[in-house]
Design a protein around this motif. Structure first.
Motif, PDB file in Angstrom:
ATOM      1  N   VAL A 108      34.211  35.519  34.915  1.00 43.68           N
ATOM      2  CA  VAL A 108      35.213  35.019  35.855  1.00 43.68           C
ATOM      3  C   VAL A 108      34.461  34.239  36.938  1.00 43.68           C
ATOM      4  N   GLN A 139      36.814  38.597  32.262  1.00 45.56           N
ATOM      5  CA  GLN A 139      35.587  38.403  31.509  1.00 45.56           C
ATOM      6  C   GLN A 139      35.862  38.607  30.030  1.00 45.56           C
ATOM      7  N   TYR A 181      34.151  33.470  40.068  1.00 48.00           N
ATOM      8  CA  TYR A 181      34.583  33.761  41.432  1.00 48.00           C
ATOM      9  C   TYR A 181      34.144  32.683  42.424  1.00 48.00           C
ATOM     10  N   ASN A 239      40.460  41.150  39.751  1.00 47.48           N
ATOM     11  CA  ASN A 239      39.614  39.969  39.937  1.00 47.48           C
ATOM     12  C   ASN A 239      40.194  39.038  41.007  1.00 47.48           C
TER      13      ASN A 239
END
Length: 200
Positions: A183, A177, A185, A76
């Motif tokens: 998440v 997640q 971003y 991520n």
């Protein structure tokens, strides 16, 4: 006449949206002043808090033998960097503190990050060169997060931390997640970009 009005309304709405995006202001949600440290990165270079100052950075706690949250956290973070590169954002760093420093040597950390195909590895600082007790105390004292490193299976949070140009942790985010929690971003990228602009 109606079509012309609709066109004007559409253009006006786009102008408002673009204006709102360009005026995005970062708002801190934490104010944790980090203690200094003197460690090393996965290249074997010495790294201190002062070395990281001057640019904001994203931090996380991981270890290379982690069987669950560390691989998706690292991936991520790689995805966040991809967005930063796409937007042409360059004035940042990514810092990962290992919570298993007895295992995670510079060579091990270098091999680990090599598995993720990061686009610009020069921005990454995978830190070691300390003992497990140090990272437990540092995580608690500076980031206000729990780390249990003096064990066969270390424990740490799945959190990304945003640190400003002065070495203050100003916000944190979910790094994996979990259930309905995604998440963020785009928020992380926008916050980092705004923080860079506000620091100039």
């Amino acid at each position: 006449m109606t079509k012309r009005f609709a066109l004007i309304a559409t253009v006006s709405m786009l102008v408002l949206i673009l204006s709102a995006c360009s005026n995005y202001q970062f708002k801190a949600t934490t104010n944790f002043e980090l203690d200094n440290f003197n460690v090393q990165d996965h290249r074997g270079n010495p790294v201190s808090l002062d070395d990281l100052k001057g640019e904001p950075w994203l931090a996380m706690f991981i270890y290379t033998n982690c069987p669950d949250i560390c691989p998706p956290m690292t991936y991520n973070m790689k995805m966040i960097q991809d967005e930063l590169i796409e937007k042409g954002i360059e004035d940042y760093k990514i810092v990962a503190f290992t919570v298993d420093p007895n295992t995670d040597s510079a060579d091990v950390l270098t091999k680990y990050i090599g598995n993720y195909g990061v686009a610009d590895e020069s921005k990454w600082y995978l830190l070691n060169g300390y003992d497990p007790k140090f990272i437990e105390q540092y995580a608690k004292g500076s980031f206000k997060t729990a780390v249990v490193a003096q064990t066969e299976n270390p424990i740490h949070a799945n959190t990304f931390f945003l640190v400003d140009q002065n070495g203050v942790a100003v916000k944190n985010y979910n790094g994996v997640q979990s259930g309905n929690t995604e998440v963020p971003y785009d928020t992380i990228v926008s916050d980092l970009e705004a923080l860079i602009k506000q620091g100039k």
